[in-house]
Scaffold this motif. Structure first.
Motif, PDB file in Angstrom:
ATOM      1  N   ASP A 189       6.919  -8.053  -3.387  1.00  0.00           N
ATOM      2  CA  ASP A 189       7.669  -8.003  -2.138  1.00  0.00           C
ATOM      3  C   ASP A 189       6.905  -8.705  -1.015  1.00  0.00           C
ATOM      4  O   ASP A 189       7.462  -9.522  -0.274  1.00  0.00           O
ATOM      5  CB  ASP A 189       7.936  -6.553  -1.735  1.00  0.00           C
ATOM      6  CG  ASP A 189       9.052  -5.920  -2.544  1.00  0.00           C
ATOM      7  OD1 ASP A 189       9.784  -6.655  -3.236  1.00  0.00           O
ATOM      8  OD2 ASP A 189       9.187  -4.683  -2.498  1.00  0.00           O
ATOM      9  N   LYS A 190       5.619  -8.395  -0.907  1.00  0.00           N
ATOM     10  CA  LYS A 190       4.814  -8.900   0.211  1.00  0.00           C
ATOM     11  C   LYS A 190       4.519 -10.382   0.088  1.00  0.00           C
ATOM     12  O   LYS A 190       4.540 -11.121   1.085  1.00  0.00           O
ATOM     13  CB  LYS A 190       3.514  -8.110   0.315  1.00  0.00           C
ATOM     14  CG  LYS A 190       2.684  -8.460   1.541  1.00  0.00           C
ATOM     15  CD  LYS A 190       1.532  -7.506   1.736  1.00  0.00           C
ATOM     16  CE  LYS A 190       0.798  -7.799   3.033  1.00  0.00           C
ATOM     17  NZ  LYS A 190      -0.333  -6.845   3.252  1.00  0.00           N
ATOM     18  N   TYR A 191       4.241 -10.834  -1.137  1.00  0.00           N
ATOM     19  CA  TYR A 191       3.807 -12.228  -1.330  1.00  0.00           C
ATOM     20  C   TYR A 191       4.844 -13.040  -2.104  1.00  0.00           C
ATOM     21  O   TYR A 191       4.511 -13.953  -2.850  1.00  0.00           O
ATOM     22  CB  TYR A 191       2.452 -12.256  -2.035  1.00  0.00           C
ATOM     23  CG  TYR A 191       1.381 -11.538  -1.254  1.00  0.00           C
ATOM     24  CD1 TYR A 191       0.891 -12.070  -0.063  1.00  0.00           C
ATOM     25  CD2 TYR A 191       0.883 -10.312  -1.687  1.00  0.00           C
ATOM     26  CE1 TYR A 191      -0.071 -11.397   0.678  1.00  0.00           C
ATOM     27  CE2 TYR A 191      -0.087  -9.639  -0.958  1.00  0.00           C
ATOM     28  CZ  TYR A 191      -0.557 -10.189   0.221  1.00  0.00           C
ATOM     29  OH  TYR A 191      -1.518  -9.526   0.957  1.00  0.00           O
ATOM     30  N   GLN A 192       6.095 -12.736  -1.874  1.00  0.00           N
ATOM     31  CA  GLN A 192       7.182 -13.357  -2.639  1.00  0.00           C
ATOM     32  C   GLN A 192       7.224 -14.872  -2.477  1.00  0.00           C
ATOM     33  O   GLN A 192       7.753 -15.576  -3.344  1.00  0.00           O
ATOM     34  CB  GLN A 192       8.518 -12.749  -2.243  1.00  0.00           C
ATOM     35  CG  GLN A 192       8.851 -12.863  -0.767  1.00  0.00           C
ATOM     36  CD  GLN A 192      10.113 -12.115  -0.399  1.00  0.00           C
ATOM     37  OE1 GLN A 192      11.215 -12.681  -0.422  1.00  0.00           O
ATOM     38  NE2 GLN A 192       9.982 -10.839  -0.054  1.00  0.00           N
ATOM     39  N   ASP A 193       6.675 -15.400  -1.380  1.00  0.00           N
ATOM     40  CA  ASP A 193       6.669 -16.840  -1.160  1.00  0.00           C
ATOM     41  C   ASP A 193       5.448 -17.521  -1.763  1.00  0.00           C
ATOM     42  O   ASP A 193       5.333 -18.750  -1.692  1.00  0.00           O
ATOM     43  CB  ASP A 193       6.714 -17.148   0.340  1.00  0.00           C
ATOM     44  CG  ASP A 193       7.995 -16.660   0.993  1.00  0.00           C
ATOM     45  OD1 ASP A 193       9.067 -16.906   0.413  1.00  0.00           O
ATOM     46  OD2 ASP A 193       7.920 -16.026   2.062  1.00  0.00           O
ATOM     47  N   ARG A 204       5.374  -4.152  -7.718  1.00  0.00           N
ATOM     48  CA  ARG A 204       6.596  -4.446  -6.965  1.00  0.00           C
ATOM     49  C   ARG A 204       6.276  -4.677  -5.486  1.00  0.00           C
ATOM     50  O   ARG A 204       6.800  -5.603  -4.846  1.00  0.00           O
ATOM     51  CB  ARG A 204       7.603  -3.313  -7.144  1.00  0.00           C
ATOM     52  CG  ARG A 204       8.852  -3.431  -6.293  1.00  0.00           C
ATOM     53  CD  ARG A 204       9.619  -4.741  -6.557  1.00  0.00           C
ATOM     54  NE  ARG A 204      10.624  -4.957  -5.529  1.00  0.00           N
ATOM     55  CZ  ARG A 204      11.874  -4.502  -5.594  1.00  0.00           C
ATOM     56  NH1 ARG A 204      12.263  -3.797  -6.649  1.00  0.00           N
ATOM     57  NH2 ARG A 204      12.723  -4.736  -4.629  1.00  0.00           N
ATOM     58  N   LYS A 205       5.394  -3.872  -4.938  1.00  0.00           N
ATOM     59  CA  LYS A 205       5.001  -4.058  -3.539  1.00  0.00           C
ATOM     60  C   LYS A 205       4.299  -5.396  -3.349  1.00  0.00           C
ATOM     61  O   LYS A 205       4.497  -6.078  -2.340  1.00  0.00           O
ATOM     62  CB  LYS A 205       4.088  -2.904  -3.096  1.00  0.00           C
ATOM     63  CG  LYS A 205       4.786  -1.560  -2.997  1.00  0.00           C
ATOM     64  CD  LYS A 205       3.800  -0.462  -2.638  1.00  0.00           C
ATOM     65  CE  LYS A 205       4.497   0.894  -2.592  1.00  0.00           C
ATOM     66  NZ  LYS A 205       3.535   2.006  -2.296  1.00  0.00           N
ATOM     67  N   PHE A 206       3.496  -5.771  -4.332  1.00  0.00           N
ATOM     68  CA  PHE A 206       2.786  -7.050  -4.270  1.00  0.00           C
ATOM     69  C   PHE A 206       3.778  -8.212  -4.276  1.00  0.00           C
ATOM     70  O   PHE A 206       3.657  -9.154  -3.496  1.00  0.00           O
ATOM     71  CB  PHE A 206       1.817  -7.149  -5.448  1.00  0.00           C
ATOM     72  CG  PHE A 206       0.961  -8.387  -5.453  1.00  0.00           C
ATOM     73  CD1 PHE A 206      -0.203  -8.441  -4.713  1.00  0.00           C
ATOM     74  CD2 PHE A 206       1.320  -9.498  -6.221  1.00  0.00           C
ATOM     75  CE1 PHE A 206      -0.999  -9.586  -4.710  1.00  0.00           C
ATOM     76  CE2 PHE A 206       0.544 -10.643  -6.234  1.00  0.00           C
ATOM     77  CZ  PHE A 206      -0.629 -10.684  -5.475  1.00  0.00           C
ATOM     78  N   SER A 213      -4.780  -8.971  -2.847  1.00  0.00           N
ATOM     79  CA  SER A 213      -4.068  -8.993  -1.569  1.00  0.00           C
ATOM     80  C   SER A 213      -5.015  -9.340  -0.426  1.00  0.00           C
ATOM     81  O   SER A 213      -4.663 -10.118   0.477  1.00  0.00           O
ATOM     82  CB  SER A 213      -3.419  -7.630  -1.303  1.00  0.00           C
ATOM     83  OG  SER A 213      -2.451  -7.330  -2.275  1.00  0.00           O
ATOM     84  N   GLU A 259      -4.635 -12.550   2.097  1.00  0.00           N
ATOM     85  CA  GLU A 259      -4.622 -12.442   3.544  1.00  0.00           C
ATOM     86  C   GLU A 259      -5.675 -13.356   4.171  1.00  0.00           C
ATOM     87  O   GLU A 259      -5.454 -13.928   5.241  1.00  0.00           O
ATOM     88  CB  GLU A 259      -4.886 -10.990   3.966  1.00  0.00           C
ATOM     89  CG  GLU A 259      -3.779 -10.014   3.603  1.00  0.00           C
ATOM     90  CD  GLU A 259      -2.459 -10.370   4.257  1.00  0.00           C
ATOM     91  OE1 GLU A 259      -2.462 -10.701   5.461  1.00  0.00           O
ATOM     92  OE2 GLU A 259      -1.420 -10.340   3.567  1.00  0.00           O
TER      93      GLU A 259
END
Length: 404
Positions: free
Chosen positions: A320-324, A316-318, A288, A292
């Motif tokens: 969610d944050k970097y879904q693109d 799941r959080k990963f 992550s 960034e």
């Protein structure tokens, strides 16, 4: 494909983070202590516990949305020297006719063959797959490693990429040849660093041509540690001691990652697909941090479901944050035998779909009686439709400039 060629592929070209389910006789669980206590002794290789959990088991035979697998190997270089692929001759691991039935059953729209070779070999690969079925296969090219010790190499390699692009290659694949195998005299001498300036024209050419770089420069952290009783991948490394990069003149895992990061920072106009979850799936906070820092970095998940699935909440959080910026990949190899978590086929894709689409608990990450990468099970992360669409195909469509 011959057993010898299979061994060369997995050992030399670095499919990474993979292991066979063969028993490991050197390591056993000593259960008989003290003598006469009535306890039993069992080799760890023979320990195959059956879970007593009563939890839902969801079958996902077909992905919810069409899939682009950004990471497969349908061809490999026919020759190598000490882990460095040489020459233009290619070995082909499958034909389109053997792949398409599985693709249709599992909703696989496109397979991206990363190891397409170079020169005449690349042209043959593109003819065999891309031109025969233009809507189903995409090919990446590879650098010409056996020319790196020539004085004109920087310009030569940049020019070769332009030729590959004209021939139909859509990107460039960097195996862990660079950093762990390639040496000053190709197969001898000191190791060449990933951020060696002779490759700068190549990285720049990739950016100018719009060819993303799929880069694999390291393996799981355990591969750089002693193979002892504290190493969670003991069985894997004990079965394949040549997969260990501990000692000798190998750089550390962090040194490899740092060198890669310097390359990404130096070439902001080049898009890097950092394979295997940024080559550090065990450390998502670090991945992550890199995401960034570098807007020109995306990741894919090939051969790391076993890592992501044992940390489902963080994964799941990963997502969610970097879904693109996350792509679907498997590292699939057709007709494989000794790495069950990478053998192209129905079972492989069903496991990936189950991990992404369900919240099932404690299931196998590979179709094998013994977990091949480590003795653990995984949990699904149940992505919502919006993220699934992006991971399955939309991110790849945008990155590769496809019409779908």
């Amino acid at each position: 494909m011959s057993k010898l060629n299979r061994r060369r592929w997995f050992e030399s070209l670095g499919t990474a983070a993979i292991a066979s389910a063969l028993p490991s006789p050197a390591f056993s669980a000593q259960l008989k202590s003290p003598e006469g206590s009535g306890k039993m002794k069992l080799d760890l290789a023979d320990f195959r516990p059956k879970s007593m959990l009563h939890v839902p088991e969801t079958q996902v035979p077909k992905s919810r949305y069409p899939v682009i697998d950004i990471h497969t190997h349908l061809s490999i270089r026919a020759n190598d020297v000490n882990g460095v692929g040489v020459g233009e001759k290619m070995d082909f691991l499958a034909t389109p006719e053997t792949l398409l039935p599985v693709m249709d059953r599992r909703n696989l729209k496109i397979l991206v063959n990363l190891t397409g070779g170079s020169g005449k070999g690349l042209e043959e690969t593109i003819q065999r797959f891309d031109k025969t079925h233009p809507d189903r296969f995409i090919t990446f090219t590879e650098p010409t490693w056996d020319q790196t010790n020539q004085p004109n190499y920087p310009k030569f390699q940049a020019d070769e990429l332009e030729k590959a692009h004209r021939a139909g290659a859509r990107g460039v694949k960097i195996l862990k040849t660079l950093g762990l195998y390639l040496r000053e005299n190709v197969s001898e001498g000191r190791l060449i660093k990933i951020d060696d300036p002779r490759f700068d024209p190549m990285w720049e050419a990739c950016g100018a041509l719009g060819m993303p770089v799929a880069i694999h420069i390291s393996d799981p952290e355990a591969f750089f540690l002693p193979t002892d009783g504290t190493n969670e991948r003991f069985e894997e490394l004990n079965n394949h001691p040549d997969w260990s990069f501990h000692g000798k003149d190998f750089p550390s895992n962090q040194e490899l990652l740092d060198a890669r990061n310097r390359v990404i920072a130096r070439h902001p106009n080049t898009q890097f697909i950092v394979l295997h979850v940024g080559n550090d799936a065990e450390n998502l906070p670090y991945v992550s941090e890199c995401m960034e820092r570098f807007s020109n970095m995306t990741v894919e998940m090939a051969a790391r479901v076993g890592e992501l699935g044992r940390q489902p909440r963080m994964s799941r959080k990963f997502f969610d944050k970097y879904q693109d910026r996350i792509l679907f990949g498997t590292d699939a190899v057709p007709n494989g035998t000794d790495t069950p978590q990478q053998i192209f086929g129905d079972e492989l894709y069903q496991i990936y779909y189950r991990f992404l689409e369900t919240e099932d608990e404690y299931f196998d990450y590979a179709p094998a009686p013994v977990p091949p990468q480590g003795r653990w099970q995984i949990y699904g992360i149940g992505l919502p439709d919006g993220i699934l669409k992006k991971v399955y195909n939309q991110n790849a469509v945008r990155l590769l400039k496809l019409k779908m």
